[in-house]
Design a protein around this motif. Structure first.
Motif, PDB file in Angstrom:
ATOM      1  N   ASP A 111      78.090  52.671  24.114  1.00 39.27           N
ATOM      2  CA  ASP A 111      78.390  53.909  23.395  1.00 39.27           C
ATOM      3  C   ASP A 111      79.793  54.340  23.809  1.00 39.27           C
ATOM      4  O   ASP A 111      79.996  54.866  24.906  1.00 39.27           O
ATOM      5  CB  ASP A 111      77.356  54.975  23.741  1.00 39.27           C
ATOM      6  N   LEU A 112      80.772  54.089  22.940  1.00 43.14           N
ATOM      7  CA  LEU A 112      82.168  54.437  23.225  1.00 43.14           C
ATOM      8  C   LEU A 112      82.430  55.889  22.856  1.00 43.14           C
ATOM      9  O   LEU A 112      82.245  56.279  21.702  1.00 43.14           O
ATOM     10  CB  LEU A 112      83.121  53.522  22.449  1.00 43.14           C
ATOM     11  N   GLY A 113      82.850  56.686  23.826  1.00 40.32           N
ATOM     12  CA  GLY A 113      83.078  58.114  23.595  1.00 40.32           C
ATOM     13  C   GLY A 113      81.769  58.870  23.560  1.00 40.32           C
ATOM     14  O   GLY A 113      81.538  59.697  22.683  1.00 40.32           O
ATOM     15  N   CYS A 114      80.903  58.600  24.532  1.00 39.16           N
ATOM     16  CA  CYS A 114      79.532  59.120  24.506  1.00 39.16           C
ATOM     17  C   CYS A 114      79.448  60.641  24.581  1.00 39.16           C
ATOM     18  O   CYS A 114      78.487  61.222  24.087  1.00 39.16           O
ATOM     19  CB  CYS A 114      78.701  58.491  25.613  1.00 39.16           C
ATOM     20  N   GLY A 115      80.413  61.299  25.191  1.00 35.86           N
ATOM     21  CA  GLY A 115      80.365  62.755  25.279  1.00 35.86           C
ATOM     22  C   GLY A 115      79.240  63.250  26.168  1.00 35.86           C
ATOM     23  O   GLY A 115      78.453  62.472  26.685  1.00 35.86           O
ATOM     24  N   GLN A 173      75.165  45.703  20.574  1.00 35.23           N
ATOM     25  CA  GLN A 173      75.400  46.823  19.661  1.00 35.23           C
ATOM     26  C   GLN A 173      76.488  47.702  20.260  1.00 35.23           C
ATOM     27  O   GLN A 173      76.543  47.859  21.483  1.00 35.23           O
ATOM     28  CB  GLN A 173      74.147  47.692  19.505  1.00 35.23           C
ATOM     29  N   ILE A 174      77.309  48.270  19.387  1.00 38.57           N
ATOM     30  CA  ILE A 174      78.314  49.233  19.836  1.00 38.57           C
ATOM     31  C   ILE A 174      78.262  50.437  18.901  1.00 38.57           C
ATOM     32  O   ILE A 174      78.221  50.284  17.677  1.00 38.57           O
ATOM     33  CB  ILE A 174      79.734  48.627  19.871  1.00 38.57           C
ATOM     34  N   TYR A 175      78.244  51.624  19.499  1.00 44.44           N
ATOM     35  CA  TYR A 175      78.264  52.880  18.758  1.00 44.44           C
ATOM     36  C   TYR A 175      79.570  53.605  19.055  1.00 44.44           C
ATOM     37  O   TYR A 175      79.956  53.740  20.213  1.00 44.44           O
ATOM     38  CB  TYR A 175      77.077  53.773  19.165  1.00 44.44           C
ATOM     39  N   ILE A 176      80.210  54.057  17.986  1.00 43.24           N
ATOM     40  CA  ILE A 176      81.411  54.886  18.121  1.00 43.24           C
ATOM     41  C   ILE A 176      81.152  56.113  17.244  1.00 43.24           C
ATOM     42  O   ILE A 176      81.441  56.119  16.054  1.00 43.24           O
ATOM     43  CB  ILE A 176      82.677  54.134  17.665  1.00 43.24           C
ATOM     44  N   ASP A 177      80.590  57.131  17.838  1.00 39.04           N
ATOM     45  CA  ASP A 177      80.110  58.299  17.106  1.00 39.04           C
ATOM     46  C   ASP A 177      81.090  59.460  17.266  1.00 39.04           C
ATOM     47  O   ASP A 177      81.198  60.055  18.334  1.00 39.04           O
ATOM     48  CB  ASP A 177      78.724  58.675  17.630  1.00 39.04           C
ATOM     49  N   ASN A 178      81.804  59.764  16.184  1.00 36.82           N
ATOM     50  CA  ASN A 178      82.773  60.857  16.160  1.00 36.82           C
ATOM     51  C   ASN A 178      83.769  60.759  17.316  1.00 36.82           C
ATOM     52  O   ASN A 178      84.049  61.737  18.003  1.00 36.82           O
ATOM     53  CB  ASN A 178      82.052  62.206  16.135  1.00 36.82           C
ATOM     54  N   THR A 179      84.299  59.570  17.501  1.00 36.71           N
ATOM     55  CA  THR A 179      85.271  59.286  18.553  1.00 36.71           C
ATOM     56  C   THR A 179      86.527  58.624  17.998  1.00 36.71           C
ATOM     57  O   THR A 179      87.638  58.974  18.384  1.00 36.71           O
ATOM     58  CB  THR A 179      84.639  58.366  19.630  1.00 36.71           C
ATOM     59  N   ILE A 219      80.818  56.247  13.223  1.00 39.51           N
ATOM     60  CA  ILE A 219      80.594  57.510  12.510  1.00 39.51           C
ATOM     61  C   ILE A 219      81.861  58.347  12.647  1.00 39.51           C
ATOM     62  O   ILE A 219      82.357  58.563  13.758  1.00 39.51           O
ATOM     63  CB  ILE A 219      79.394  58.281  13.095  1.00 39.51           C
ATOM     64  N   VAL A 220      82.402  58.776  11.505  1.00 43.25           N
ATOM     65  CA  VAL A 220      83.633  59.565  11.493  1.00 43.25           C
ATOM     66  C   VAL A 220      83.506  60.682  10.445  1.00 43.25           C
ATOM     67  O   VAL A 220      82.718  60.564   9.506  1.00 43.25           O
ATOM     68  CB  VAL A 220      84.869  58.690  11.154  1.00 43.25           C
ATOM     69  N   PRO A 221      84.302  61.748  10.582  1.00 44.97           N
ATOM     70  CA  PRO A 221      84.342  62.738   9.507  1.00 44.97           C
ATOM     71  C   PRO A 221      84.988  62.117   8.268  1.00 44.97           C
ATOM     72  O   PRO A 221      85.938  61.339   8.376  1.00 44.97           O
ATOM     73  CB  PRO A 221      85.224  63.856  10.052  1.00 44.97           C
ATOM     74  N   TYR A 222      84.459  62.438   7.104  1.00 46.28           N
ATOM     75  CA  TYR A 222      85.044  61.973   5.850  1.00 46.28           C
ATOM     76  C   TYR A 222      86.359  62.712   5.612  1.00 46.28           C
ATOM     77  O   TYR A 222      86.459  63.910   5.875  1.00 46.28           O
ATOM     78  CB  TYR A 222      84.054  62.222   4.713  1.00 46.28           C
ATOM     79  N   THR A 262      79.338  56.995   7.758  1.00 40.46           N
ATOM     80  CA  THR A 262      78.935  56.015   8.757  1.00 40.46           C
ATOM     81  C   THR A 262      79.156  54.619   8.200  1.00 40.46           C
ATOM     82  O   THR A 262      78.739  54.324   7.088  1.00 40.46           O
ATOM     83  CB  THR A 262      77.453  56.198   9.135  1.00 40.46           C
ATOM     84  N   PHE A 263      79.813  53.784   9.009  1.00 39.70           N
ATOM     85  CA  PHE A 263      80.061  52.393   8.641  1.00 39.70           C
ATOM     86  C   PHE A 263      79.253  51.493   9.569  1.00 39.70           C
ATOM     87  O   PHE A 263      79.329  51.647  10.789  1.00 39.70           O
ATOM     88  CB  PHE A 263      81.546  52.050   8.797  1.00 39.70           C
ATOM     89  N   TYR A 264      78.516  50.551   9.006  1.00 41.33           N
ATOM     90  CA  TYR A 264      77.818  49.522   9.763  1.00 41.33           C
ATOM     91  C   TYR A 264      78.619  48.236   9.601  1.00 41.33           C
ATOM     92  O   TYR A 264      78.696  47.698   8.493  1.00 41.33           O
ATOM     93  CB  TYR A 264      76.394  49.335   9.262  1.00 41.33           C
ATOM     94  N   LEU A 265      79.213  47.782  10.676  1.00 41.76           N
ATOM     95  CA  LEU A 265      80.123  46.634  10.635  1.00 41.76           C
ATOM     96  C   LEU A 265      79.559  45.480  11.456  1.00 41.76           C
ATOM     97  O   LEU A 265      79.225  45.641  12.629  1.00 41.76           O
ATOM     98  CB  LEU A 265      81.484  47.037  11.220  1.00 41.76           C
TER      99      LEU A 265
END
Length: 186
Positions: free
Chosen positions: A16-20, A59-65, A92-95, A180-183
């Motif tokens: 989880d990159l940028g887990c907060g 798996q890698i998650y980058i949620d609002n980072t 996951i990013v803001p549109y 959200t993009f699934y890559l």
């Protein structure tokens, strides 16, 4: 229950990159620059290379980072390096039309439905503009994935099924909040 047992058996390694401080993905290794968040690893994601081995994660998650980072292309190169082939990175990013994209002065990048086509070998953008050697197949794109309000949820479902149409003709009238993009690493 059986999925949980299966998952424990294969011991997927999740990052989880940028887990907060409040939203680390369950079972993941959390990385954040802010020690107050109590991440598993303290690391500035604008510093390269990341402290991981090649092909280390399932798996890698980058949620609002990603929108906060200085060099998204280099970040995605690092994600490609540390993610196993055929595995998924969820971003996951803001549109870009959302007010949330611009309300935070620390946002450095903005994202459209086509932003990750730079990494997709099936896209003409990837073929015409070789900004990076790494490749991800865009498996799925979802607007407002965790939306609770019914009318917005229905609109987001339509936009997710027809992203180009939504972005071209409707997004300026009814801007959705997140994308959200699934890559998949290829």
């Amino acid at each position: 229950f059986f999925i949980y047992i299966y998952r424990l058996t294969i011991m997927e390694k999740i990052l989880d990159l940028g887990c907060g401080p409040f939203r680390k993905y369950p079972g993941a290794v959390g990385v954040d620059f802010n020690d107050d968040c109590k991440p598993d690893i303290v690391h500035d994601l604008n510093k390269f290379p990341y402290p991981f081995k090649n092909d280390e994660f399932d798996q890698i998650y980058i949620d609002n980072t990603l929108e906060h980072l200085d060099k998204p292309l280099i970040v995605m190169n690092e994600v490609h390096r540390i993610l196993k082939k055929g595995k998924i990175c969820k971003v996951i990013v803001p549109y870009f039309r959302s007010r949330w994209a611009f309300v935070d002065p620390t946002h450095a990048s903005f994202f459209t439905v086509s932003s990750f086509e730079y990494f997709d070998p099936d896209s003409y953008i990837f073929k015409d503009f070789k900004y990076t050697p790494c490749a991800f197949k865009l498996k799925k794109l979802v607007f407002n994935e965790y939306e609770k309000r019914l009318i917005v949820k229905l609109f987001a479902k339509f936009a997710s099924r027809h992203p180009w149409f939504y972005e071209t003709f409707l997004s300026h009238i009814f801007p959705l909040g997140g994308i959200t993009f699934y890559l998949e690493k290829v």
